[in-house]
Design an enzyme around this catalytic site. Structure first.
Site, PDB file in Angstrom:
ATOM      1  N   ALA A  54      -1.536  -3.026  -8.585  1.00  0.00           N
ATOM      2  CA  ALA A  54      -2.964  -2.957  -8.927  1.00  0.00           C
ATOM      3  C   ALA A  54      -3.327  -3.679 -10.217  1.00  0.00           C
ATOM      4  O   ALA A  54      -4.435  -3.515 -10.715  1.00  0.00           O
ATOM      5  CB  ALA A  54      -3.399  -1.495  -9.020  1.00  0.00           C
ATOM      6  N   SER A  55      -2.436  -4.479 -10.760  1.00  0.00           N
ATOM      7  CA  SER A  55      -2.754  -5.166 -12.016  1.00  0.00           C
ATOM      8  C   SER A  55      -3.655  -6.378 -11.805  1.00  0.00           C
ATOM      9  O   SER A  55      -4.245  -6.897 -12.747  1.00  0.00           O
ATOM     10  CB  SER A  55      -1.472  -5.589 -12.740  1.00  0.00           C
TER      11      SER A  55
ATOM     12  N   ILE B 224      -6.331  -7.925  -4.966  1.00  0.00           N
ATOM     13  CA  ILE B 224      -6.945  -6.918  -4.095  1.00  0.00           C
ATOM     14  C   ILE B 224      -6.707  -5.512  -4.621  1.00  0.00           C
ATOM     15  O   ILE B 224      -7.601  -4.665  -4.592  1.00  0.00           O
ATOM     16  CB  ILE B 224      -6.413  -7.066  -2.658  1.00  0.00           C
ATOM     17  N   GLY B 225      -5.507  -5.245  -5.106  1.00  0.00           N
ATOM     18  CA  GLY B 225      -5.198  -3.914  -5.628  1.00  0.00           C
ATOM     19  C   GLY B 225      -6.125  -3.520  -6.758  1.00  0.00           C
ATOM     20  O   GLY B 225      -6.646  -2.400  -6.796  1.00  0.00           O
TER      21      GLY B 225
ATOM     22  N   TYR C 228       9.258 -12.997   6.699  1.00  0.00           N
ATOM     23  CA  TYR C 228       8.003 -12.464   6.181  1.00  0.00           C
ATOM     24  C   TYR C 228       7.317 -11.580   7.210  1.00  0.00           C
ATOM     25  O   TYR C 228       6.821 -10.496   6.884  1.00  0.00           O
ATOM     26  CB  TYR C 228       7.064 -13.599   5.769  1.00  0.00           C
TER      27      TYR C 228
ATOM     28  N   LYS D 166       6.325  -7.712   6.744  1.00  0.00           N
ATOM     29  CA  LYS D 166       4.922  -7.287   6.758  1.00  0.00           C
ATOM     30  C   LYS D 166       4.659  -6.330   7.914  1.00  0.00           C
ATOM     31  O   LYS D 166       3.927  -5.337   7.758  1.00  0.00           O
ATOM     32  CB  LYS D 166       4.015  -8.517   6.860  1.00  0.00           C
TER      33      LYS D 166
END
Length: 415
Positions: A18-19, A22-23, A168, A172
């Site tokens: 979240a730094s 989107i987060g 990937y 995901k």
């Protein structure tokens, strides 16, 4: 844009990664309601190329009206996650919502993906999501309306989404399978859903994949924040859903999606894993000025030999420090048994290497036999000797060529 209703006032939201991006956008949306936000991310010190730290994000969250708890967390580290969960419960009294946003991406084929990169993606995307969920669930079960939201795609099993980047996709889709399993396991107790964008979102990762010009083909992170907010408003009976951002916002009454566009009116790039074709994404990016850092071409037989193996190793040890100190793009014209064109980009973004022409014009072009190339990068043939003996020809910036020789000496111990 979707208006805040105060629904999340006093709720505690634990967000990984979240730094920035989107987060952080989801965190700021919740903060406008007066939510408590746990910023669980790795970036404690400023990054040379990427914006934001857990502390700058915390300051923005507080300024937006929320309360913040910045925690240094690598989602591969069980102790760090557990410590962050304990701190969250101690400070805020519990956890109401978990957002599994942290993710790693590397769009390369099986032969071109070093195990270091595969392990990173599996460790962050799949294991990190599973582990963080596992440690938060005991506290979520005590909440009145708990949610787990994974930023992962619908499970589209069309092989086209596997063939060019199997590692990937597995990583995901692992996040998506957590939704499938946990939604059923905790049905009636915790809502577990996935959220995925219909179009590309402008983030640092997207800039890496498409270059600086890709931004105008993207939407802003705020569309994902609004979509997440719409999901959090739902009861726990809303579970096991693979939500597309635009779809849920249409149900919320949003009609003007131009407000989310980086450049209103510009054609938008569809995101991965939906109904389009990977080849169409590449064509779309190129048609509008972007430079894709990935390919949809079939694997070349040349990618199975010793040169490919050497490049797999090189990719695994490219670091931001190498890029910072080298600042050069190298092209290798190889002849002989394993003939082909390869490149090493130690100038742009996080650096890259692979088969084919470099993504930008090369500063140095080196021509030699493929066998000598393997020897040179393996430390068995000194570049100076190869050049002096005529085994290696160099065109372009000789200063950068010398830098590469110095870097090879550093790489030798790691190869």
């Amino acid at each position: 844009m979707l208006q805040n209703t105060g629904k999340l006032a006093g709720c505690t939201i634990f967000i990984t990664g979240a730094s920035r991006g989107i987060g952080k956008a989801i965190a700021l949306k919740a903060a406008q309601d007066g939510a408590n936000v746990v910023i669980a991310a790795k970036t404690a010190d400023p990054h040379p190329k990427l914006p934001g730290t857990i502390y700058t994000a915390a300051a923005e969250i507080e300024a937006a009206g929320g309360k913040a708890l910045p925690c240094i967390v690598d989602v591969r580290d069980e102790k760090q996650i557990n410590d962050a969960v304990e701190q969250a419960v101690e400070k805020f009294g519990g956890i109401d919502i978990l957002v599994n946003n942290a993710s790693a991406i590397n769009l390369t084929g099986t032969l071109q993906t070093p195990m270091k990169k595969a392990d990173l993606m599996l460790g962050i995307n799949l294991r990190g999501t599973y582990l963080t969920s596992k440690l938060c669930i005991p506290h979520l079960l005590k909440s009145k309306n708990p949610h787990i939201l994974n930023l992962s795609p619908p499970l589209n099993l069309n092989p086209i989404w596997f063939k060019n980047h199997t590692a990937y996709t597995i990583a995901k889709y692992g996040m998506s399978m957590c939704v499938l399993g946990m939604a059923e396991e905790f049905r009636g107790s915790i809502a577990v859903n996935a959220l995925w964008p219909k179009t590309a979102i402008q983030t640092a990762a997207m800039d890496m994949l498409g270059g600086s010009e890709v931004g105008k083909q993207c939407r802003k992170v705020e569309i994902m924040a609004d979509a997440a907010y719409a999901i959090f408003k739902q009861p726990t009976s809303f579970t096991g859903q693979f939500v597309i951002d635009e779809d849920i916002l249409k149900k919320e009454g949003i009609k003007d999606f131009d407000v989310y566009a980086v450049e209103p009116g510009h054609p938008l790039l569809p995101d991965f894993f939906l109904d389009g074709q990977p080849e169409d994404l590449v064509k779309h990016m190129e048609a509008h000025g972007a430079t894709p850092a990935f390919t949809t071409a079939k694997a070349d037989p040349v990618a199975a030999g010793p040169v490919s193996e050497m490049f797999n190793t090189i990719r695994g040890i490219i670091s931001p420090e190498m890029v910072k100190t080298t600042q050069g793009v190298y092209k290798f014209n190889l002849a002989g048994e394993h003939a082909g064109v390869w490149y090493l980009d130690l100038k742009n973004d996080a650096g890259s290497a692979g088969n084919g022409e470099p993504p930008v014009k090369a500063d140095v072009v080196m021509s030699m036999d493929s066998e000598d190339f393997v020897k040179m990068f393996g430390g068995k043939l000194k570049p100076t000797m190869a050049f002096m003996s005529g085994k290696l020809t160099i065109k372009g910036d000789m200063g950068l060529a010398i830098k590469l020789e110095k870097m090879m000496a550093m790489m030798k111990s790691k190869l």
